[in-house]
Design a protein around this motif. Structure first.
Motif, mmCIF file in Angstrom:
data_model
loop_
_atom_site.group_PDB
_atom_site.id
_atom_site.type_symbol
_atom_site.label_atom_id
_atom_site.label_comp_id
_atom_site.label_asym_id
_atom_site.label_seq_id
_atom_site.Cartn_x
_atom_site.Cartn_y
_atom_site.Cartn_z
ATOM 1 N N TYR A 58 0.825 -1.200 0.000
ATOM 2 C CA TYR A 58 0.000 0.000 0.000
ATOM 3 C C TYR A 58 0.867 1.260 0.000
ATOM 4 O O TYR A 58 0.566 2.230 -0.707
ATOM 5 C CB TYR A 58 -0.921 0.015 1.218
ATOM 6 N N GLU A 59 1.931 1.254 0.780
ATOM 7 C CA GLU A 59 2.784 2.441 0.851
ATOM 8 C C GLU A 59 3.503 2.686 -0.470
ATOM 9 O O GLU A 59 3.607 3.835 -0.930
ATOM 10 C CB GLU A 59 3.801 2.291 1.988
ATOM 11 N N THR A 60 3.995 1.620 -1.096
ATOM 12 C CA THR A 60 4.651 1.764 -2.402
ATOM 13 C C THR A 60 3.652 2.270 -3.437
ATOM 14 O O THR A 60 3.950 3.176 -4.222
ATOM 15 C CB THR A 60 5.245 0.425 -2.855
ATOM 16 N N ALA A 67 1.435 6.543 -6.858
ATOM 17 C CA ALA A 67 0.224 7.229 -7.314
ATOM 18 C C ALA A 67 0.307 8.719 -7.045
ATOM 19 O O ALA A 67 -0.132 9.543 -7.859
ATOM 20 C CB ALA A 67 -1.000 6.629 -6.633
ATOM 21 N N LEU A 68 0.875 9.074 -5.921
ATOM 22 C CA LEU A 68 1.006 10.481 -5.547
ATOM 23 C C LEU A 68 1.910 11.232 -6.520
ATOM 24 O O LEU A 68 1.698 12.417 -6.806
ATOM 25 C CB LEU A 68 1.558 10.571 -4.122
ATOM 26 N N ARG A 105 -6.889 17.091 -3.072
ATOM 27 C CA ARG A 105 -6.241 16.207 -2.095
ATOM 28 C C ARG A 105 -6.137 14.790 -2.657
ATOM 29 O O ARG A 105 -6.829 13.873 -2.219
ATOM 30 C CB ARG A 105 -7.008 16.226 -0.775
ATOM 31 N N ARG A 106 -5.275 14.624 -3.625
ATOM 32 C CA ARG A 106 -5.087 13.307 -4.232
ATOM 33 C C ARG A 106 -4.670 12.276 -3.195
ATOM 34 O O ARG A 106 -5.087 11.121 -3.247
ATOM 35 C CB ARG A 106 -4.047 13.373 -5.346
ATOM 36 N N ILE A 148 -6.393 8.540 -2.655
ATOM 37 C CA ILE A 148 -5.672 7.266 -2.759
ATOM 38 C C ILE A 148 -5.895 6.435 -1.506
ATOM 39 O O ILE A 148 -6.211 5.233 -1.579
ATOM 40 C CB ILE A 148 -4.163 7.514 -2.972
ATOM 41 N N ARG A 149 -5.758 7.053 -0.344
ATOM 42 C CA ARG A 149 -5.963 6.332 0.915
ATOM 43 C C ARG A 149 -7.391 5.801 1.027
ATOM 44 O O ARG A 149 -7.616 4.672 1.495
ATOM 45 C CB ARG A 149 -5.658 7.256 2.102
#
Length: 215
Positions: free
Chosen positions: A119-121, A126-127, A181-182, A186-187
């Motif tokens: 998820y972090e990767t 994505a960010l 707030r992309r 995503i979160r």
């Protein structure tokens, strides 16, 4: 489901408000019924005079795009990609998410160590995607997972990659709720990933890889 001309707007596999609070009803309505419908309509308009291509699937319109007349080639590629990518995106979400299981879970653990690391990767990639496009998790010809961005409505198909999940990062996918707030979008999307569908796609990718070995 095999589709060809005239293409139709596939219904959502859930109600417009089913993904709230993570994806709001208004965004879902405009994204699906307006944005995706426009891609469908444009693709049908482009293909209507060209009856010799009416039996071509979305995948073939993308993969064999250079065989199309030059006058429609680029626009067909963009709109076929828009239909293909959106259909995968909407089917890749669910109001009843589960965790990855089976061979997909093992592949994720092998490549990322644990789900939180994946998820972090994914989040960081994505960010960082500049402009509009999608972030893709796909499988290569050996079944190995690959995580990468693509701009606009490009698809993984010409790269011989089979899609597992994709996140729509065009602003219309999140601006009504999340504005700029992309990161929040995503979160929130992590809460509605359809891992059952992702697992089915991965199993198909592995089956295709095994069939290629047999040949």
């Amino acid at each position: 489901m095999i589709q060809h001309y005239p293409f139709t707007l596939l219904p959502l596999p859930y109600l417009y408000d089913s993904l709230e609070p993570y994806v709001d009803m208004e965004t879902m309505y405009y994204h699906h019924d307006k944005h995706l419908q426009t891609y469908v309509d444009n693709l049908n308009r482009l293909l209507k005079p060209w009856t010799e291509y009416h039996d071509w699937t979305l995948e073939r319109l993308i993969l064999d795009n250079r065989e199309l007349p030059e006058s429609i080639r680029e626009d067909v590629l963009k709109n076929a990609g828009g239909v293909y990518n959106h259909q995968l995106f909407f089917a890749g979400m669910t109001p009843n998410p589960t965790l990855p299981q089976g061979r997909l879970e093992r592949a994720l653990l092998l490549d990322f160590g644990n789900l939180d690391a994946f998820y972090e990767t994914f989040y960081q990639m994505a960010l960082k995607l500049f402009g509009s496009g999608y972030l893709w998790l796909a499988a290569d010809e050996r079944g190995k997972l690959v995580l990468f961005p693509l701009p606009n409505q490009e698809t993984p198909l010409p790269k011989n990659l089979e899609p597992i999940i994709n996140l729509d990062l065009w602003e219309h996918a999140y601006y009504l709720k999340h504005q700029n707030r992309r990161a929040d979008y995503i979160r929130d999307w992590f809460h509605v990933i359809n891992w059952n569908e992702a697992g089915r796609r991965y199993e198909n990718a592995l089956l295709d890889a095994e069939l290629r070995k047999g040949n």
